[in-house]
Design a protein around this motif. Structure first.
Motif, PDB file in Angstrom:
ATOM      1  N   ASP A 195      26.283 -10.230  93.019  1.00 55.42           N
ATOM      2  CA  ASP A 195      25.883  -9.048  93.799  1.00 55.42           C
ATOM      3  C   ASP A 195      26.294  -7.744  93.131  1.00 55.42           C
ATOM      4  O   ASP A 195      26.129  -6.658  93.709  1.00 55.42           O
ATOM      5  CB  ASP A 195      26.461  -9.122  95.212  1.00 55.42           C
ATOM      6  N   GLY A 196      26.850  -7.818  91.922  1.00 51.13           N
ATOM      7  CA  GLY A 196      27.234  -6.621  91.196  1.00 51.13           C
ATOM      8  C   GLY A 196      28.673  -6.204  91.387  1.00 51.13           C
ATOM      9  O   GLY A 196      29.124  -5.234  90.763  1.00 51.13           O
ATOM     10  N   THR A 197      29.406  -6.917  92.244  1.00 49.60           N
ATOM     11  CA  THR A 197      30.818  -6.594  92.440  1.00 49.60           C
ATOM     12  C   THR A 197      31.582  -6.779  91.130  1.00 49.60           C
ATOM     13  O   THR A 197      31.454  -7.805  90.456  1.00 49.60           O
ATOM     14  CB  THR A 197      31.432  -7.501  93.523  1.00 49.60           C
ATOM     15  N   ILE A 198      32.374  -5.801  90.772  1.00 48.30           N
ATOM     16  CA  ILE A 198      33.113  -5.844  89.507  1.00 48.30           C
ATOM     17  C   ILE A 198      34.335  -6.754  89.647  1.00 48.30           C
ATOM     18  O   ILE A 198      35.146  -6.596  90.569  1.00 48.30           O
ATOM     19  CB  ILE A 198      33.557  -4.436  89.096  1.00 48.30           C
ATOM     20  N   LYS A 199      34.447  -7.693  88.733  1.00 42.01           N
ATOM     21  CA  LYS A 199      35.609  -8.583  88.707  1.00 42.01           C
ATOM     22  C   LYS A 199      36.588  -8.179  87.595  1.00 42.01           C
ATOM     23  O   LYS A 199      37.802  -8.230  87.772  1.00 42.01           O
ATOM     24  CB  LYS A 199      35.168 -10.029  88.483  1.00 42.01           C
ATOM     25  N   VAL A 200      36.026  -7.826  86.447  1.00 43.65           N
ATOM     26  CA  VAL A 200      36.813  -7.334  85.313  1.00 43.65           C
ATOM     27  C   VAL A 200      36.071  -6.139  84.728  1.00 43.65           C
ATOM     28  O   VAL A 200      34.864  -6.222  84.484  1.00 43.65           O
ATOM     29  CB  VAL A 200      37.004  -8.411  84.223  1.00 43.65           C
ATOM     30  N   ALA A 201      36.777  -5.038  84.509  1.00 51.87           N
ATOM     31  CA  ALA A 201      36.162  -3.846  83.910  1.00 51.87           C
ATOM     32  C   ALA A 201      36.543  -3.761  82.443  1.00 51.87           C
ATOM     33  O   ALA A 201      37.720  -3.933  82.086  1.00 51.87           O
ATOM     34  CB  ALA A 201      36.625  -2.584  84.638  1.00 51.87           C
ATOM     35  N   LEU A 259      32.294   0.990  91.399  1.00 46.77           N
ATOM     36  CA  LEU A 259      33.447   1.313  90.561  1.00 46.77           C
ATOM     37  C   LEU A 259      34.597   1.845  91.406  1.00 46.77           C
ATOM     38  O   LEU A 259      35.763   1.490  91.193  1.00 46.77           O
ATOM     39  CB  LEU A 259      33.043   2.353  89.511  1.00 46.77           C
ATOM     40  N   ASP A 260      34.280   2.670  92.385  1.00 44.15           N
ATOM     41  CA  ASP A 260      35.311   3.239  93.253  1.00 44.15           C
ATOM     42  C   ASP A 260      35.991   2.144  94.069  1.00 44.15           C
ATOM     43  O   ASP A 260      37.218   2.139  94.229  1.00 44.15           O
ATOM     44  CB  ASP A 260      34.691   4.287  94.169  1.00 44.15           C
ATOM     45  N   LYS A 261      35.200   1.212  94.572  1.00 41.46           N
ATOM     46  CA  LYS A 261      35.759   0.096  95.338  1.00 41.46           C
ATOM     47  C   LYS A 261      36.670  -0.752  94.464  1.00 41.46           C
ATOM     48  O   LYS A 261      37.765  -1.154  94.890  1.00 41.46           O
ATOM     49  CB  LYS A 261      34.624  -0.764  95.908  1.00 41.46           C
ATOM     50  N   SER A 265      40.949  -1.270  94.623  1.00 44.67           N
ATOM     51  CA  SER A 265      41.488  -2.614  94.870  1.00 44.67           C
ATOM     52  C   SER A 265      42.601  -2.988  93.903  1.00 44.67           C
ATOM     53  O   SER A 265      43.256  -4.019  94.073  1.00 44.67           O
ATOM     54  CB  SER A 265      40.363  -3.656  94.747  1.00 44.67           C
ATOM     55  N   LEU A 266      42.828  -2.170  92.895  1.00 45.14           N
ATOM     56  CA  LEU A 266      43.755  -2.524  91.821  1.00 45.14           C
ATOM     57  C   LEU A 266      45.198  -2.214  92.180  1.00 45.14           C
ATOM     58  O   LEU A 266      45.488  -1.396  93.050  1.00 45.14           O
ATOM     59  CB  LEU A 266      43.359  -1.770  90.551  1.00 45.14           C
ATOM     60  N   GLY A 267      46.115  -2.872  91.450  1.00 41.89           N
ATOM     61  CA  GLY A 267      47.540  -2.669  91.667  1.00 41.89           C
ATOM     62  C   GLY A 267      47.989  -1.284  91.240  1.00 41.89           C
ATOM     63  O   GLY A 267      47.259  -0.530  90.592  1.00 41.89           O
ATOM     64  N   GLN A 268      49.207  -0.951  91.611  1.00 44.46           N
ATOM     65  CA  GLN A 268      49.754   0.369  91.341  1.00 44.46           C
ATOM     66  C   GLN A 268      50.059   0.552  89.853  1.00 44.46           C
ATOM     67  O   GLN A 268      50.427  -0.392  89.152  1.00 44.46           O
ATOM     68  CB  GLN A 268      51.030   0.586  92.152  1.00 44.46           C
ATOM     69  N   GLU A 269      49.909   1.804  89.401  1.00 47.11           N
ATOM     70  CA  GLU A 269      50.154   2.096  87.988  1.00 47.11           C
ATOM     71  C   GLU A 269      51.600   1.831  87.594  1.00 47.11           C
ATOM     72  O   GLU A 269      51.884   1.357  86.497  1.00 47.11           O
ATOM     73  CB  GLU A 269      49.801   3.559  87.700  1.00 47.11           C
ATOM     74  N   PHE A 276      46.044  -3.796  84.044  1.00 47.35           N
ATOM     75  CA  PHE A 276      45.987  -4.187  82.636  1.00 47.35           C
ATOM     76  C   PHE A 276      46.818  -5.449  82.399  1.00 47.35           C
ATOM     77  O   PHE A 276      46.443  -6.314  81.605  1.00 47.35           O
ATOM     78  CB  PHE A 276      46.479  -3.043  81.754  1.00 47.35           C
ATOM     79  N   TYR A 277      47.943  -5.551  83.104  1.00 50.51           N
ATOM     80  CA  TYR A 277      48.775  -6.751  82.977  1.00 50.51           C
ATOM     81  C   TYR A 277      48.059  -7.987  83.520  1.00 50.51           C
ATOM     82  O   TYR A 277      48.260  -9.102  83.038  1.00 50.51           O
ATOM     83  CB  TYR A 277      50.084  -6.606  83.762  1.00 50.51           C
ATOM     84  N   LYS A 278      47.252  -7.765  84.553  1.00 52.63           N
ATOM     85  CA  LYS A 278      46.630  -8.875  85.278  1.00 52.63           C
ATOM     86  C   LYS A 278      45.275  -9.281  84.710  1.00 52.63           C
ATOM     87  O   LYS A 278      44.611 -10.162  85.261  1.00 52.63           O
ATOM     88  CB  LYS A 278      46.462  -8.492  86.758  1.00 52.63           C
ATOM     89  N   GLY A 279      44.844  -8.658  83.629  1.00 48.91           N
ATOM     90  CA  GLY A 279      43.562  -9.004  83.041  1.00 48.91           C
ATOM     91  C   GLY A 279      42.371  -8.497  83.829  1.00 48.91           C
ATOM     92  O   GLY A 279      41.258  -9.009  83.677  1.00 48.91           O
ATOM     93  N   LYS A 280      42.583  -7.454  84.636  1.00 48.11           N
ATOM     94  CA  LYS A 280      41.488  -6.888  85.432  1.00 48.11           C
ATOM     95  C   LYS A 280      40.759  -5.776  84.680  1.00 48.11           C
ATOM     96  O   LYS A 280      39.634  -5.426  85.021  1.00 48.11           O
ATOM     97  CB  LYS A 280      42.021  -6.338  86.758  1.00 48.11           C
TER      98      LYS A 280
END
Length: 445
Positions: A195-201, A259-261, A265-269, A276-280
């Motif tokens: 459906d276009g949902t981003i899993k890894v950018a 992209l905004d969604k 959803s990502l972890g804190q910087e 980046f640590y999680k391979g996202k």
């Protein structure tokens, strides 16, 4: 560790205070007005107070270790370190006639106001008296420690910005050197659901993502902040439009809402959940301190570092980037200005002191000798940032009484731009110029 995320709000408050105030009455002679003692031993016994912003135990210890050599050189001088001090506290102390002998700041955004207002004393005369060759400092760090001929602070440690990439996600691809290569690789590495949902950018181009600020991105296209007359160049320099159009094209490829969604959803910087640590996210813009954070929080991550990609028509920029850093000086009203200068000089020119701080804090040391010292701990990933810092095209935000406001103004505009709320880019950037220039007039620039 990185501290610039604290600086915009602090800088804005400090700039306002500086504009509205005159420093308090001096109870001590100004630096350079006294006869210079002949030899270090001739300095009288005295006590110095040094304020700095470091607060973590390891950071505080690093500062103590760095001045060990100073205490050995000047045993008659005691140094008290006060931790966790922010810029507005320094400014208020000077206004109230209770300045410390030495003060350090994490940000360069207030240097112009400090120099112009006299909040920090001009070091030009004592630098000349002591025969210090400022060419040992890269041009960028020299530029962010002076304003209108007054060098009121010295660079202590520096931040440099580059590209981090996940080697497993790259699957053998080399880090991009141009914006078009970054776009191509981003599309190649991005993973979506049906459906276009981003899993890894592959790369997140949003101006709302972590370190993707105007100041950090501007060197990728060689964008200028000011015209020769000191007015804003954001609307007239075509490099800003080049950056914005490249960014918007990639945002639109993702779809702003998707992209905004994903971004939200990502972890804190500043946590072990960094995406980046999680391979996202395969590639991120970040500073040299991230190497130490990866070692502490994601030691098994297989990653590499490289300079940021640059505009396709400006290949000469590749290898450069953005830099800023910690600065240190002698505030107006310091009770022991000559001894204070000796401490500032030691911390900013002594190779052992700079290497000690860099090894503990994992920021870039600022003199050529410290950068080349065999005692400096560096691997291939940290070396990238040393090279960026020393690159002749590496740049910073030029000193200005308006420096924090212009960054805020363009950043606000960029957020509206990526959302699609800006219909006329030229008119929008002209509006940013007007805001910046109007503010400059109010600031006395």
């Amino acid at each position: 560790m990185h501290r610039r995320f604290l600086t915009f709000a602090t800088a804005a408050l400090t700039a306002a205070a500086l504009t509205a105030c005159t420093a308090g009455k001096e109870s001590a002679p100004a630096l350079g007005t006294q006869s210079k003692p002949s030899g270090s031993a001739s300095l009288p016994a005295t006590a110095l107070e040094l304020w700095h912003g470091f607060s973590a135990p390891a950071e505080v210890k690093a500062f103590e270790d760095a001045i060990a050599g100073f205490r050995q050189k000047f045993p008659q001088i005691t140094v008290k370190l006060v931790k966790g001090v922010q810029d507005d506290q320094i400014t208020q102390a000077v206004r109230g006639g209770k300045a410390p002998d030495v003060a350090s700041s994490f940000t360069t955004d207030n240097v112009a106001q400090w120099c112009k207002s006299g909040t920090f004393q001009d070091l030009t005369q004592v630098i000349r008296q002591d025969g210090i060759d400022l060419s040992v400092l890269p041009e960028a760090s020299r530029s962010y420690t002076e304003f209108e001929g007054r060098r009121c602070v010295m660079p202590l440690l520096a931040d440099a910005y580059g590209l981090y990439y996940n080697k497993a996600l790259m699957k053998g691809s080399q880090p991009p050197k141009t914006l078009s290569e970054l776009t191509e690789l981003t599309k190649k590495l991005t993973v979506r659901d049906a459906d276009g949902t981003i899993k890894v950018a592959g790369f997140i181009p949003s101006f709302e993502y972590y370190e993707n600020t105007a100041s950090h991105l501007a060197p990728m296209v060689g964008a200028k902040w000011y015209n020769p007359d000191g007015t804003s160049a954001i609307g007239s320099d075509p490099a800003w439009k080049q950056l914005l159009r490249w960014q918007k094209e990639l945002v639109d490829w993702y779809g702003y809402d998707k992209l905004d969604k994903f971004r939200k959803s990502l972890g804190q910087e500043w946590s072990a959940d960094h995406p980046f640590y999680k391979g996202k996210v395969a590639m991120v813009l970040d500073g040299e301190w991230r190497n130490a954070m990866i070692a502490n929080e994601a030691g098994s991550l297989d990653y590499g570092t490289a300079p940021l990609p640059v505009a396709d028509d400006k290949p000469e920029l590749y290898g450069s980037g953005f830099t800023a850093g910690t600065v240190i000086g002698v505030p107006k009203g310091a009770k022991n200005p000559q001894a204070a200068w000796e401490l500032v000089k030691y911390l900013t020119t002594d190779t052992t002191a700079l290497v000690t701080l860099s090894n503990a804090l994992r920021n870039v040391p600022t003199t050529k000798a410290s950068l080349e010292s065999p005692d400096l701990k560096k691997d291939e990933n940290f070396q990238t940032f040393i090279d960026i810092f020393g690159h002749p095209k590496t740049s910073t935000v030029p000193s200005s009484v308006n420096s924090s406001f212009n960054q805020e103004a363009i950043q606000e505009f960029m957020h509206q731009w990526e959302k699609g709320s800006v219909k006329d880019l030229d008119a929008g950037l002209a509006g940013v110029d007007k805001r910046v220039n109007d503010k400059l007039k109010l600031s006395g620039g």
